[in-house]
Design a protein around this motif. Sequence first.
Motif, PDB file in Angstrom:
ATOM      1  N   ASP A 221       9.814   1.610  22.288  1.00  0.00           N
ATOM      2  CA  ASP A 221      10.013   2.715  21.359  1.00  0.00           C
ATOM      3  C   ASP A 221      10.847   2.213  20.181  1.00  0.00           C
ATOM      4  N   PHE A 222      10.921   3.034  19.142  1.00  0.00           N
ATOM      5  CA  PHE A 222      11.676   2.672  17.946  1.00  0.00           C
ATOM      6  C   PHE A 222      13.000   3.432  17.929  1.00  0.00           C
ATOM      7  N   ALA A 223      14.081   2.697  17.836  1.00  0.00           N
ATOM      8  CA  ALA A 223      15.403   3.324  17.822  1.00  0.00           C
ATOM      9  C   ALA A 223      15.562   4.186  16.575  1.00  0.00           C
ATOM     10  N   GLY A 224      16.097   5.398  16.768  1.00  0.00           N
ATOM     11  CA  GLY A 224      16.347   6.283  15.642  1.00  0.00           C
ATOM     12  C   GLY A 224      15.147   7.049  15.151  1.00  0.00           C
ATOM     13  N   THR A 225      14.000   6.870  15.777  1.00  0.00           N
ATOM     14  CA  THR A 225      12.790   7.589  15.366  1.00  0.00           C
ATOM     15  C   THR A 225      12.606   8.808  16.260  1.00  0.00           C
ATOM     16  N   PRO A 226      12.491  10.006  15.708  1.00  0.00           N
ATOM     17  CA  PRO A 226      12.298  11.199  16.534  1.00  0.00           C
ATOM     18  C   PRO A 226      11.063  11.077  17.422  1.00  0.00           C
ATOM     19  N   ALA A 227      11.140  11.657  18.597  1.00  0.00           N
ATOM     20  CA  ALA A 227      10.046  11.549  19.552  1.00  0.00           C
ATOM     21  C   ALA A 227       8.742  12.117  19.012  1.00  0.00           C
ATOM     22  N   GLU A 228       8.855  13.128  18.121  1.00  0.00           N
ATOM     23  CA  GLU A 228       7.629  13.754  17.607  1.00  0.00           C
ATOM     24  C   GLU A 228       6.949  12.897  16.537  1.00  0.00           C
ATOM     25  N   ASP A 229       7.663  11.893  16.009  1.00  0.00           N
ATOM     26  CA  ASP A 229       7.045  11.008  15.022  1.00  0.00           C
ATOM     27  C   ASP A 229       6.226   9.938  15.734  1.00  0.00           C
ATOM     28  N   GLU A 230       4.955   9.869  15.417  1.00  0.00           N
ATOM     29  CA  GLU A 230       4.081   8.911  16.098  1.00  0.00           C
ATOM     30  C   GLU A 230       4.190   7.508  15.510  1.00  0.00           C
ATOM     31  N   VAL A 231       4.751   7.394  14.300  1.00  0.00           N
ATOM     32  CA  VAL A 231       4.709   6.126  13.581  1.00  0.00           C
ATOM     33  C   VAL A 231       6.099   5.738  13.095  1.00  0.00           C
ATOM     34  N   PHE A 232       6.400   4.432  13.218  1.00  0.00           N
ATOM     35  CA  PHE A 232       7.566   3.865  12.547  1.00  0.00           C
ATOM     36  C   PHE A 232       7.085   3.401  11.177  1.00  0.00           C
ATOM     37  N   HIS A 233       7.499   4.077  10.138  1.00  0.00           N
ATOM     38  CA  HIS A 233       6.966   3.815   8.800  1.00  0.00           C
ATOM     39  C   HIS A 233       7.611   2.578   8.169  1.00  0.00           C
ATOM     40  N   VAL A 234       6.741   1.731   7.598  1.00  0.00           N
ATOM     41  CA  VAL A 234       7.219   0.598   6.797  1.00  0.00           C
ATOM     42  C   VAL A 234       6.766   0.748   5.341  1.00  0.00           C
ATOM     43  N   ASP A 235       5.628   1.368   5.125  1.00  0.00           N
ATOM     44  CA  ASP A 235       5.130   1.733   3.792  1.00  0.00           C
ATOM     45  C   ASP A 235       5.227   0.569   2.788  1.00  0.00           C
ATOM     46  N   ILE A 236       4.525  -0.509   3.112  1.00  0.00           N
ATOM     47  CA  ILE A 236       4.492  -1.677   2.239  1.00  0.00           C
ATOM     48  C   ILE A 236       3.183  -1.675   1.456  1.00  0.00           C
ATOM     49  N   ASP A 237       3.302  -1.549   0.138  1.00  0.00           N
ATOM     50  CA  ASP A 237       2.124  -1.615  -0.736  1.00  0.00           C
ATOM     51  C   ASP A 237       1.918  -3.061  -1.179  1.00  0.00           C
ATOM     52  N   VAL A 238       0.741  -3.561  -0.892  1.00  0.00           N
ATOM     53  CA  VAL A 238       0.403  -4.931  -1.263  1.00  0.00           C
ATOM     54  C   VAL A 238      -0.553  -4.887  -2.445  1.00  0.00           C
ATOM     55  N   SER A 239      -0.263  -5.719  -3.444  1.00  0.00           N
ATOM     56  CA  SER A 239      -1.159  -5.794  -4.604  1.00  0.00           C
ATOM     57  C   SER A 239      -1.575  -7.241  -4.833  1.00  0.00           C
ATOM     58  N   ALA A 240      -2.576  -7.408  -5.686  1.00  0.00           N
ATOM     59  CA  ALA A 240      -3.068  -8.754  -5.996  1.00  0.00           C
ATOM     60  C   ALA A 240      -2.036  -9.575  -6.744  1.00  0.00           C
ATOM     61  N   ALA A 241      -1.012  -8.925  -7.307  1.00  0.00           N
ATOM     62  CA  ALA A 241       0.006  -9.652  -8.070  1.00  0.00           C
ATOM     63  C   ALA A 241       1.106 -10.211  -7.173  1.00  0.00           C
ATOM     64  N   GLN A 242       1.116  -9.812  -5.881  1.00  0.00           N
ATOM     65  CA  GLN A 242       2.180 -10.243  -4.991  1.00  0.00           C
ATOM     66  C   GLN A 242       1.828 -11.547  -4.290  1.00  0.00           C
ATOM     67  N   ALA A 243       2.851 -12.314  -3.968  1.00  0.00           N
ATOM     68  CA  ALA A 243       2.657 -13.557  -3.231  1.00  0.00           C
ATOM     69  C   ALA A 243       3.753 -13.777  -2.193  1.00  0.00           C
ATOM     70  N   ALA A 244       4.940 -13.228  -2.415  1.00  0.00           N
ATOM     71  CA  ALA A 244       6.073 -13.466  -1.519  1.00  0.00           C
ATOM     72  C   ALA A 244       5.931 -12.656  -0.231  1.00  0.00           C
ATOM     73  N   PRO A 245       6.189 -13.257   0.927  1.00  0.00           N
ATOM     74  CA  PRO A 245       6.147 -12.515   2.188  1.00  0.00           C
ATOM     75  C   PRO A 245       7.217 -11.426   2.243  1.00  0.00           C
ATOM     76  N   VAL A 246       6.916 -10.374   2.948  1.00  0.00           N
ATOM     77  CA  VAL A 246       7.862  -9.276   3.176  1.00  0.00           C
ATOM     78  C   VAL A 246       8.160  -9.230   4.669  1.00  0.00           C
ATOM     79  N   VAL A 247       9.441  -9.306   5.029  1.00  0.00           N
ATOM     80  CA  VAL A 247       9.843  -9.272   6.432  1.00  0.00           C
ATOM     81  C   VAL A 247      10.478  -7.915   6.724  1.00  0.00           C
ATOM     82  N   VAL A 248       9.939  -7.246   7.744  1.00  0.00           N
ATOM     83  CA  VAL A 248      10.444  -5.934   8.142  1.00  0.00           C
ATOM     84  C   VAL A 248      11.115  -6.066   9.501  1.00  0.00           C
ATOM     85  N   GLU A 249      12.329  -5.551   9.628  1.00  0.00           N
ATOM     86  CA  GLU A 249      13.042  -5.563  10.899  1.00  0.00           C
ATOM     87  C   GLU A 249      12.824  -4.226  11.597  1.00  0.00           C
TER      88      GLU A 249
END
Length: 308
Positions: A221-249
């Motif tokens: 489970d995800f710490a701090g996420t309400p039980a009714e929330d089905e998803v742990f949101h990261v909301d990362i928008d990737v575009s063709a202009a990006q190249a650097a990796p994004v690390v999510v904890e």
Amino acid sequence: MRTSLDHRSRAQESSRARPGIAAAAAIAVTLGLVGCAPSPSAAPTATPVPTLPSGVTVELAQLRADVAPRQAQLRVVNGSDAAITVGEVRVEDPRLDGPATRVVPDRVSTIPAGGSVDIRVQLPPVACSTPDGGDSEAVLELVGESGSAEVTASAPDALGFLAPLHARECLQERMADAATLAFTGFRPSAPGEPATLELTVTPTGAGAGTVVGLERTNLLDFAGTPAEDEVFHVDIDVSAAQAAPVVVEIPLVPFRCDPHAVQEDKRGTIFDVRIELDGEPGEFELFVGDELRGHILTWVAGWCGFAG
């Protein structure tokens, strides 16, 4: 004298040959082969037949333990009145980019009359150029003392796993045009504190998409996420202009603390990843990998107090 010895010698050879010939004849009937049994000096031969012996059926299924290694089971049920021996197997389907073959290539399976066996096969990559549809066929090598024969039979997808697998992995392939996703690290924690799982999103610089989030598993489970929330949101928008990796904890805590949840774990470290491509939502499965899985299960056991 020579005539008498020759006669006795031929009689002994005939006596010794009878069991082998009888066994070869029985196998020939089982395989549906025609013709006379070969002489002891002749090379074994077999004529391929188009169908399995009457009463023998096959079906394809994927069990929970097969998901992470991308394997499946070809179940062969022997409803005939004689044992059969299966050598090589191939499962062919237009949604697969090649045949699925035995995980242990040289294994041979003998199935007694009235028995069944599950033959584990390794799935190849999916063929995304093929529409989601089609039927699976199994090609089995039936082995006998006098030779072998290949037979082909329909292999129904008993649990209906192949169509969703094809859809998920083709979606992941499309997402990979914009970015690749992988779990790249894990930091365990003391009991009562959340651990950290790292998700790395690496843009390709050639496409666009959105990584919406992850769904909890039956073990994590995800710490701090309400039980009714089905998803742990990261909301990362990737575009063709990006190249650097994004690390999510991602902060993790065990979803349950009964020992058999770890001992019998099959899917607890496979996360459903929600994404959006071309404005359409979708999801695919992402496994943490064997190494991180071992670390996570060890941490859960210690966190829950039943390690050792």
